[in-house]
Design an enzyme around this catalytic site. Structure first.
Site, mmCIF file in Angstrom:
data_model
loop_
_atom_site.group_PDB
_atom_site.id
_atom_site.type_symbol
_atom_site.label_atom_id
_atom_site.label_comp_id
_atom_site.label_asym_id
_atom_site.label_seq_id
_atom_site.Cartn_x
_atom_site.Cartn_y
_atom_site.Cartn_z
ATOM 1 N N GLN A 101 1.010 -1.287 0.113
ATOM 2 C CA GLN A 101 0.161 -0.078 -0.014
ATOM 3 C C GLN A 101 0.939 1.369 0.024
ATOM 4 O O GLN A 101 1.478 1.716 1.107
ATOM 5 C CB GLN A 101 -0.639 0.082 1.187
ATOM 6 C CG GLN A 101 -2.065 0.989 1.147
ATOM 7 C CD GLN A 101 -3.022 0.685 2.443
ATOM 8 O OE1 GLN A 101 -2.603 0.027 3.379
ATOM 9 N NE2 GLN A 101 -4.101 1.453 2.596
ATOM 10 N N VAL A 103 0.187 4.421 -0.117
ATOM 11 C CA VAL A 103 -0.036 5.365 0.444
ATOM 12 C C VAL A 103 -0.889 4.885 1.627
ATOM 13 O O VAL A 103 -1.853 4.075 1.484
ATOM 14 C CB VAL A 103 -1.189 6.531 -0.192
ATOM 15 C CG1 VAL A 103 -1.558 7.471 0.616
ATOM 16 C CG2 VAL A 103 -0.250 7.139 -1.375
ATOM 17 N N HIS A 107 -7.468 2.429 -0.605
ATOM 18 C CA HIS A 107 -7.776 2.606 -1.666
ATOM 19 C C HIS A 107 -8.169 1.543 -2.581
ATOM 20 O O HIS A 107 -7.381 0.538 -2.465
ATOM 21 C CB HIS A 107 -6.712 3.596 -2.252
ATOM 22 C CG HIS A 107 -5.446 3.238 -2.269
ATOM 23 N ND1 HIS A 107 -4.694 3.263 -1.282
ATOM 24 C CD2 HIS A 107 -4.694 2.885 -3.297
ATOM 25 C CE1 HIS A 107 -3.367 2.930 -1.375
ATOM 26 N NE2 HIS A 107 -3.267 2.370 -2.671
ATOM 27 N N HIS A 109 -8.227 -0.141 -6.412
ATOM 28 C CA HIS A 109 -7.632 0.209 -7.776
ATOM 29 C C HIS A 109 -8.920 -0.067 -8.747
ATOM 30 O O HIS A 109 -9.403 -1.415 -8.475
ATOM 31 C CB HIS A 109 -6.539 -0.531 -7.990
ATOM 32 C CG HIS A 109 -5.277 -0.204 -7.080
ATOM 33 N ND1 HIS A 109 -4.462 0.676 -7.675
ATOM 34 C CD2 HIS A 109 -5.002 -0.346 -5.916
ATOM 35 C CE1 HIS A 109 -3.506 0.938 -6.817
ATOM 36 N NE2 HIS A 109 -3.726 0.181 -5.665
#
Length: 148
Positions: A101, A103, A107, A109
C-alpha cells in the site's frame, strides 16, 4: 460514525486526504460525502482510478462498518464508468491492506482491462499519460460515464 462525521475526519499530511479535501489537485471523477475517486498518477493502464473513502481509514478493517456498503457502491459505480468511459471490456478491481500500500489510506484500484492487454498476475507494469491534457481527457470521459 456517520458518513457526514467521517467526511470531516481527514488526516493532515495524508496525500489522499489532501486530494479528497481539495487541498491537492487530482483528476477527480467522483466526489461525494462517502468517497472520492480520481485517476492514478502512475496508471497500470490509462483510465486507472483510485477510489478512497473521504474519511481517513488506513485499511479496510479501519473503515467504519456503516460505511463499507456505501463505499463499495461507489466502487461498483466507478467500475462501470471506467468501462464505459475508456471503452474497456472489463475492469480489475483490487486493494492492498498495508503490504504494497504505497499511501497509507484505504484505496481501491479500478483498472480498465481488455483481452491480451499484457497484465499478468500481480505484476503491475505502470504507464504514463502523455501530458496533463490527456489525463484530464480521461478523467472527463469517466466523469461523464458516471452519469450514464
Amino acid at each position: 460514525m456517520t458518513a457526514a462525521e467521517a467526511g470531516a475526519a481527514a488526516r493532515p499530511e495524508c496525500l489522499f486526504c489532501e486530494i479528497a479535501t481539495g487541498e491537492r489537485p487530482g483528476h477527480v471523477v467522483l466526489a461525494d460525502e462517502v468517497a472520492v475517486a480520481f485517476l492514478d498518477r502512475r496508471p497500470v493502464f490509462k483510465g486507472h482510478v483510485l477510489v478512497v473513502p473521504r474519511a481517513h481509514a488506513e485499511t479496510l478493517g479501519d473503515l467504519p462498518a456503516d460505511l463499507v456498503g456505501p463505499f463499495f457502491i461507489r466502487v461498483q459505480s466507478v467500475a462501470r464508468a471506467v468501462e464505459l468511459g475508456t471503452g474497456a471490456a472489463g475492469t480489475f478491481v483490487a486493494m492492498n491492506n498495508r503490504i504494497s500500500q504505497s499511501v497509507p489510506h484505504l484505496h481501491v484500484h479500478v483498472v480498465p482491462r481488455n483481452r491480451k492487454d499484457g497484465l499478468r498476475g500481480f505484476f503491475w507494469p505502470r504507464t504514463k499519460y502523455a501530458d496533463k491534457e490527456e489525463m484530464s481527457a480521461y478523467a472527463a470521459r469517466i466523469r461523464e460515464a458516471m452519469s450514464r
